[in-house]
Design a protein around this motif. Structure first.
Motif, PDB file in Angstrom:
ATOM      1  N   GLU A  96       0.836  -1.309   0.012  1.00  0.00           N
ATOM      2  CA  GLU A  96       0.013   0.035  -0.016  1.00  0.00           C
ATOM      3  C   GLU A  96       0.689   1.393  -0.028  1.00  0.00           C
ATOM      4  OE1 GLU A  96      -2.940   2.537   3.062  1.00  0.00           O
ATOM      5  OE2 GLU A  96      -3.141   0.259   3.026  1.00  0.00           O
ATOM      6  N   LEU A  97       1.911   1.427   0.832  1.00  0.00           N
ATOM      7  CA  LEU A  97       2.698   2.672   0.931  1.00  0.00           C
ATOM      8  C   LEU A  97       3.565   2.722  -0.549  1.00  0.00           C
ATOM      9  CD1 LEU A  97       3.874   2.103   4.619  1.00  0.00           C
ATOM     10  CD2 LEU A  97       1.804   3.515   3.835  1.00  0.00           C
ATOM     11  N   ALA A  98       4.022   1.816  -0.938  1.00  0.00           N
ATOM     12  CA  ALA A  98       4.915   1.833  -2.377  1.00  0.00           C
ATOM     13  C   ALA A  98       3.619   2.519  -3.382  1.00  0.00           C
ATOM     14  CB  ALA A  98       5.294   0.726  -2.783  1.00  0.00           C
ATOM     15  N   GLU A  99       2.407   1.825  -3.340  1.00  0.00           N
ATOM     16  CA  GLU A  99       1.528   2.262  -4.269  1.00  0.00           C
ATOM     17  C   GLU A  99       1.150   3.726  -4.165  1.00  0.00           C
ATOM     18  OE1 GLU A  99      -1.751  -0.349  -3.477  1.00  0.00           O
ATOM     19  OE2 GLU A  99      -0.784  -2.176  -4.318  1.00  0.00           O
ATOM     20  N   ARG A 100       0.798   4.295  -2.981  1.00  0.00           N
ATOM     21  CA  ARG A 100       0.760   5.609  -2.704  1.00  0.00           C
ATOM     22  C   ARG A 100       1.726   6.476  -3.221  1.00  0.00           C
ATOM     23  NH1 ARG A 100      -3.219   7.359   1.144  1.00  0.00           N
ATOM     24  NH2 ARG A 100      -4.437   5.552   2.156  1.00  0.00           N
ATOM     25  N   MET A 101       3.044   6.189  -3.198  1.00  0.00           N
ATOM     26  CA  MET A 101       4.424   6.922  -3.518  1.00  0.00           C
ATOM     27  C   MET A 101       4.335   6.703  -5.273  1.00  0.00           C
ATOM     28  SD  MET A 101       7.498   6.005  -0.868  1.00  0.00           S
ATOM     29  CE  MET A 101       6.994   4.243  -0.585  1.00  0.00           C
ATOM     30  N   VAL A 102       4.119   5.690  -5.506  1.00  0.00           N
ATOM     31  CA  VAL A 102       4.255   5.491  -7.311  1.00  0.00           C
ATOM     32  C   VAL A 102       3.116   6.489  -7.844  1.00  0.00           C
ATOM     33  CG1 VAL A 102       4.148   4.008  -8.959  1.00  0.00           C
ATOM     34  CG2 VAL A 102       5.539   3.527  -7.287  1.00  0.00           C
ATOM     35  N   ALA A 103       1.988   6.176  -7.208  1.00  0.00           N
ATOM     36  CA  ALA A 103       0.600   7.028  -7.677  1.00  0.00           C
ATOM     37  C   ALA A 103       0.804   8.689  -7.665  1.00  0.00           C
ATOM     38  CB  ALA A 103      -0.615   6.629  -7.092  1.00  0.00           C
ATOM     39  N   TYR A 104       1.499   8.976  -6.713  1.00  0.00           N
ATOM     40  CA  TYR A 104       1.547  10.518  -6.297  1.00  0.00           C
ATOM     41  C   TYR A 104       2.571  11.104  -7.232  1.00  0.00           C
ATOM     42  CZ  TYR A 104       2.225  15.070  -4.106  1.00  0.00           C
ATOM     43  OH  TYR A 104       2.107  16.321  -4.015  1.00  0.00           O
ATOM     44  N   HIS A 105       3.572  10.372  -7.655  1.00  0.00           N
ATOM     45  CA  HIS A 105       4.869  10.590  -8.657  1.00  0.00           C
ATOM     46  C   HIS A 105       4.227  10.621  -9.919  1.00  0.00           C
ATOM     47  CE1 HIS A 105       9.043  11.087  -6.540  1.00  0.00           C
ATOM     48  NE2 HIS A 105       8.228  10.619  -5.611  1.00  0.00           N
ATOM     49  N   ARG A 106       3.683   9.622 -10.129  1.00  0.00           N
ATOM     50  CA  ARG A 106       3.159   9.322 -11.624  1.00  0.00           C
ATOM     51  C   ARG A 106       2.210  10.697 -12.002  1.00  0.00           C
ATOM     52  NH1 ARG A 106       1.326   4.981 -11.135  1.00  0.00           N
ATOM     53  NH2 ARG A 106      -0.789   5.297 -10.526  1.00  0.00           N
ATOM     54  N   GLU A 107       1.442  11.016 -10.878  1.00  0.00           N
ATOM     55  CA  GLU A 107       0.457  12.203 -11.329  1.00  0.00           C
ATOM     56  C   GLU A 107       0.892  13.525 -11.206  1.00  0.00           C
ATOM     57  OE1 GLU A 107      -2.327  11.278  -8.005  1.00  0.00           O
ATOM     58  OE2 GLU A 107      -2.906   9.247  -8.879  1.00  0.00           O
ATOM     59  N   ASN A 108       2.279  13.737 -10.512  1.00  0.00           N
ATOM     60  CA  ASN A 108       2.579  14.996 -10.361  1.00  0.00           C
ATOM     61  C   ASN A 108       4.081  15.243 -11.058  1.00  0.00           C
ATOM     62  OD1 ASN A 108       0.817  16.294  -8.378  1.00  0.00           O
ATOM     63  ND2 ASN A 108       1.056  14.282  -7.755  1.00  0.00           N
ATOM     64  N   GLY A 109       4.408  14.403 -12.012  1.00  0.00           N
ATOM     65  CA  GLY A 109       5.698  14.520 -12.633  1.00  0.00           C
ATOM     66  C   GLY A 109       7.007  13.848 -12.111  1.00  0.00           C
ATOM     67  N   GLY A 110       6.782  12.910 -10.947  1.00  0.00           N
ATOM     68  CA  GLY A 110       8.040  12.561 -10.486  1.00  0.00           C
ATOM     69  C   GLY A 110       8.577  11.388 -11.347  1.00  0.00           C
ATOM     70  N   TYR A 111       9.709  10.755 -10.859  1.00  0.00           N
ATOM     71  CA  TYR A 111      10.400   9.479 -11.567  1.00  0.00           C
ATOM     72  C   TYR A 111      10.352   8.261 -10.696  1.00  0.00           C
ATOM     73  CZ  TYR A 111      11.931  12.687 -15.367  1.00  0.00           C
ATOM     74  OH  TYR A 111      12.133  13.694 -16.452  1.00  0.00           O
ATOM     75  N   LEU A 112       9.797   8.370  -9.462  1.00  0.00           N
ATOM     76  CA  LEU A 112      10.043   7.150  -8.566  1.00  0.00           C
ATOM     77  C   LEU A 112       8.850   6.090  -9.364  1.00  0.00           C
ATOM     78  CD1 LEU A 112      11.407   6.117  -6.112  1.00  0.00           C
ATOM     79  CD2 LEU A 112       9.297   6.911  -4.921  1.00  0.00           C
ATOM     80  N   THR A 113       9.204   5.007  -9.353  1.00  0.00           N
ATOM     81  CA  THR A 113       8.423   3.745 -10.101  1.00  0.00           C
ATOM     82  C   THR A 113       8.372   2.601  -9.138  1.00  0.00           C
ATOM     83  OG1 THR A 113      10.042   2.685 -11.180  1.00  0.00           O
ATOM     84  CG2 THR A 113       9.132   4.482 -12.241  1.00  0.00           C
ATOM     85  N   ALA A 114       7.182   1.803  -9.184  1.00  0.00           N
ATOM     86  CA  ALA A 114       7.284   0.632  -8.610  1.00  0.00           C
ATOM     87  C   ALA A 114       8.478  -0.409  -8.709  1.00  0.00           C
ATOM     88  CB  ALA A 114       5.961  -0.183  -9.052  1.00  0.00           C
ATOM     89  N   ALA A 115       9.217  -0.314 -10.017  1.00  0.00           N
ATOM     90  CA  ALA A 115      10.203  -1.152 -10.118  1.00  0.00           C
ATOM     91  C   ALA A 115      11.422  -0.508  -9.245  1.00  0.00           C
ATOM     92  CB  ALA A 115      10.589  -1.277 -11.524  1.00  0.00           C
ATOM     93  N   ASP A 116      11.563   0.687  -9.258  1.00  0.00           N
ATOM     94  CA  ASP A 116      12.511   1.360  -8.118  1.00  0.00           C
ATOM     95  C   ASP A 116      12.376   0.989  -6.847  1.00  0.00           C
ATOM     96  OD1 ASP A 116      13.727   3.147 -10.385  1.00  0.00           O
ATOM     97  OD2 ASP A 116      12.288   4.457 -10.225  1.00  0.00           O
ATOM     98  N   LEU A 117      11.216   0.916  -6.553  1.00  0.00           N
ATOM     99  CA  LEU A 117      11.173   0.594  -4.998  1.00  0.00           C
ATOM    100  C   LEU A 117      11.246  -0.928  -4.660  1.00  0.00           C
ATOM    101  CD1 LEU A 117       7.975   2.856  -4.344  1.00  0.00           C
ATOM    102  CD2 LEU A 117      10.116   2.924  -3.179  1.00  0.00           C
ATOM    103  N   ALA A 118      10.687  -1.703  -5.728  1.00  0.00           N
ATOM    104  CA  ALA A 118      10.580  -3.321  -5.369  1.00  0.00           C
ATOM    105  C   ALA A 118      12.036  -3.934  -5.435  1.00  0.00           C
ATOM    106  CB  ALA A 118       9.717  -3.848  -6.456  1.00  0.00           C
ATOM    107  N   GLY A 119      12.781  -3.124  -6.430  1.00  0.00           N
ATOM    108  CA  GLY A 119      14.184  -3.550  -6.505  1.00  0.00           C
ATOM    109  C   GLY A 119      15.158  -3.022  -5.772  1.00  0.00           C
ATOM    110  N   PHE A 120      14.860  -2.185  -4.493  1.00  0.00           N
ATOM    111  CA  PHE A 120      15.674  -1.620  -3.842  1.00  0.00           C
ATOM    112  C   PHE A 120      16.299  -2.408  -2.683  1.00  0.00           C
ATOM    113  CE2 PHE A 120      17.125   0.948  -0.027  1.00  0.00           C
ATOM    114  CZ  PHE A 120      18.120   1.579  -0.611  1.00  0.00           C
ATOM    115  N   ARG A 121      17.561  -2.657  -2.316  1.00  0.00           N
ATOM    116  CA  ARG A 121      17.890  -3.265  -1.004  1.00  0.00           C
ATOM    117  C   ARG A 121      19.254  -2.248  -0.725  1.00  0.00           C
ATOM    118  NH1 ARG A 121      14.994  -7.442   1.667  1.00  0.00           N
ATOM    119  NH2 ARG A 121      13.597  -8.481  -0.064  1.00  0.00           N
ATOM    120  N   SER A 122      19.107  -2.020   0.584  1.00  0.00           N
ATOM    121  CA  SER A 122      20.475  -1.492   1.165  1.00  0.00           C
ATOM    122  C   SER A 122      21.770  -2.351   1.081  1.00  0.00           C
ATOM    123  CB  SER A 122      20.228  -1.122   2.602  1.00  0.00           C
ATOM    124  OG  SER A 122      19.256  -0.120   2.982  1.00  0.00           O
ATOM    125  N   ARG A 123      22.945  -1.729   0.879  1.00  0.00           N
ATOM    126  CA  ARG A 123      23.938  -2.526   0.626  1.00  0.00           C
ATOM    127  C   ARG A 123      24.986  -2.638   1.795  1.00  0.00           C
ATOM    128  NH1 ARG A 123      25.453   0.438  -5.307  1.00  0.00           N
ATOM    129  NH2 ARG A 123      23.434   1.216  -5.548  1.00  0.00           N
TER     130      ARG A 123
END
Length: 569
Positions: free
Chosen positions: A221-248
């Motif tokens: 749910e939280l990822a979906e909210r972030m992605v939708a807001y970026h999509r609707e307001n000219g941002g670049y953050l995507t579902a793939a960016d979030l799902a593929g992220f891991r700290s190193r």
């Protein structure tokens, strides 16, 4: 601002915690008393600081972590997000006049939730729900607004007014909170509770539960909210960016300083600058210099200028930039930097490189006070437990220069503001690249087995304050709390790490507890000296714990420059 009368070092025999707010420290101590280890307690305090220092630490921000395990292993978790995969590297040069503007375009993938969960999964013992309970309660029920929070929100209120969701949280009723007024973050409490609830509903053990909590943020749910807001307001953050992220897990930079191994984060942060500064000063020699004397202040400032020159021209994400860290912390480089220090005259700007390719410098600026940075100044927590594990973390990111995602209570990390708009710069923008981070937790280990986790907020002041406290204690022999309390000085003769990267050649700030003669002596050497108030937060706020193997005691200190507290048992 002087938050409280400086206290003596506190001593204990079992475990200790020190953090940027007393309620975070008490929450971490409760975790320790309940049988949790240093990682459990540190993650608890770190998430609580995202509530208590809400204008300076964001739950969806950054959280670099260093852990020294009882078996002698030290690990570094970067807790730092990357630029979205779809952002053009030349976007800010091509469309924004070489500026990274406020708003969604400075967003990198939020890393802090993953960093806390990574640390808990690999090195903790408790569940996410147990460790996050304090943050949830403090956000849901509120806490008394403290002077630092009120001052920060007041100074940045223009930024909060740019977005209704930010204004609703930080300017309730249309104004900054007053000191002592209850400060509530209901949406943030709900977001963290969603993660805890997903964990509680998951069968399969602690690790599966932690992954379920993480998935709510990065895929649910939280990822979906972030992605939708970026999509609707000219941002670049995507579902793939979030799902593929891991700290190193990143290599720890380790240098020898007398009978210590000092360990810092890598050049994806400014961490190696601390190691370099200690090495340069040791190569030059500190013997015979009185504590905070004009000659000592001059030497440290000039050494830092050389180190910050290396940082400006050479540091960057090692996945994209070839940073020769071993050469930077070598005996030869320390000697070369030390040889360029003139004991009588201040270098007028940023010293030249010893090796490497120089970058163009910003035009020098000249103003009387340091500007209010577009975001807050971070926080810090350290913990040492009864088993000998040590935890050091510097969570950060504010909420005044990028929008809160409506309904979540948090801002996806705006740390892109520490990248340079020019992709040719070592810390320039590129898809998948990390900004060069100022937060840099550290740990030092003595040959006798003593351990010191330490760190602080403060942007470009972090390394400077950590260096001074370390030398105050282990060169000049001050007790740990006195070392933290001692008046501080700083150089700003380098491009700032935050946009717009202002460069103030020769500028030095001293807390006004220095004698007038010191100020005049430094001016005579060519420093442009200005005064800070006593115990100003601008001079950073160092927290530290020293597990003293010689005495068997834990010594803990908290900085009076913020509402910090150190507790022991």
């Amino acid at each position: 601002m002087n938050w409280h009368v400086p206290n003596p070092t506190v001593l204990g025999t079992r475990h200790a915690v020190s953090s940027g707010h007393y309620l975070a420290s008490s929450a971490a101590l409760a975790i320790l008393d309940a049988g949790g280890n240093a990682v459990d307690a540190g993650c608890c305090a770190g998430m609580a600081l995202a509530v208590l220092h809400a204008d300076e630490v964001n739950f969806a921000g950054v959280a670099p972590i260093m852990i020294r395990l009882a078996d002698g292993t030290t690990v570094s978790i970067d807790g730092l997000g990357v630029w979205p995969a779809g952002i053009p590297a030349d976007l800010f040069l091509r469309e924004h006049g070489g500026v990274i503007p406020s708003g969604l375009l400075r967003t990198v993938v939020p890393a802090a939730p993953d960093a806390w969960i990574t640390a808990l999964r690999e090195h903790g013992t408790m569940t996410f729900g147990q460790v996050a309970a304090a943050a949830i309660r403090l956000a849901r029920d509120g806490f008394p607004a403290h002077p630092l929070l009120v001052a920060g929100i007041t100074s940045r209120q223009r930024g909060y007014r740019n977005w209704p969701a930010n204004e609703a949280i930080y300017l309730p009723g249309g104004r900054p909170p007053e000191v002592g007024e209850r400060f509530v973050q209901a949406d943030l409490a709900r977001s963290i509770q969603l993660m805890a609830d997903a964990e509680a509903a998951t069968a399969g053990g602690r690790e599966a539960g932690l992954e379920a909590a993480r998935a709510v943020f990065y895929e649910g749910e939280l990822a979906e909210r972030m992605v939708a807001y970026h999509r609707e307001n000219g941002g670049y953050l995507t579902a793939a960016d979030l799902a593929g992220f891991r700290s190193r897990y990143e290599p720890v930079v380790t240098v020898r300083w007398r009978d210590f191994e000092v360990m810092t984060c890598g050049p994806w942060s400014q961490g190696p600058a601390l190691a370099q500064a200690l090495r340069t000063l040791e190569a030059y020699g500190l013997d015979g210099l009185a504590h905070n004397s004009p000659a000592y202040v001059h030497l440290v400032v000039e050494a830092l200028k050389g180190v910050f020159s290396d940082r400006e021209h050479l540091y960057g994400d090692p996945a994209f930039v070839d940073v020769d860290v071993q050469r930077l912390v070598s005996d030869a480089h320390a000697a070369a930097r030390a040889a360029r220090i003139d004991p009588e005259r201040a270098h007028p700007g940023l010293p030249d490189l010893v090796f490497g390719v120089p970058q163009p410098l910003p035009e020098p600026k000249d103003y009387d006070e340091l500007p209010v940075v577009g975001e807050g100044a971070t926080s810090y927590v350290c913990v040492v437990d009864a088993w000998g594990n040590a935890f050091s973390a510097t969570p950060s990111d504010g909420a005044s220069s990028s929008p809160v995602i409506p309904g979540t209570g948090f801002v996806p990390s705006l740390r892109g503001m520490q990248s340079r708009p020019d992709p040719a710069h070592p810390c320039g923008v590129a898809p998948g690249k990390r900004p060069r981070l100022t937060p840099n937790p550290a740990i030092a280990v003595r040959d006798d087995g003593s351990v010191l986790p330490f760190g602080c907020p403060g942007g470009d002041m972090q390394v400077q304050a950590m260096l001074q406290v370390f030398l105050n204690t282990f060169h000049f022999g001050l007790p740990l709390q006195e070392a933290v309390n001692a008046p501080r000085f700083s150089t700003w003769s380098f491009p700032n790490s935050f946009a717009p990267f202002d460069y103030l050649p020769s500028r030095v700030f001293l807390e006004d507890r220095f004698p007038a003669g010191t100020v005049e002596a430094l001016r005579a050497k060519g420093h442009d000296v200005r005064a800070w108030p006593a115990f100003t937060r601008d001079a950073a706020a160092v927290e530290a714990i020293y597990r003293n193997a010689r005495t068997g005691f834990l010594e803990a200190a908290a900085d009076p420059r913020q509402p910090a507290a150190a507790y022991v048992s």
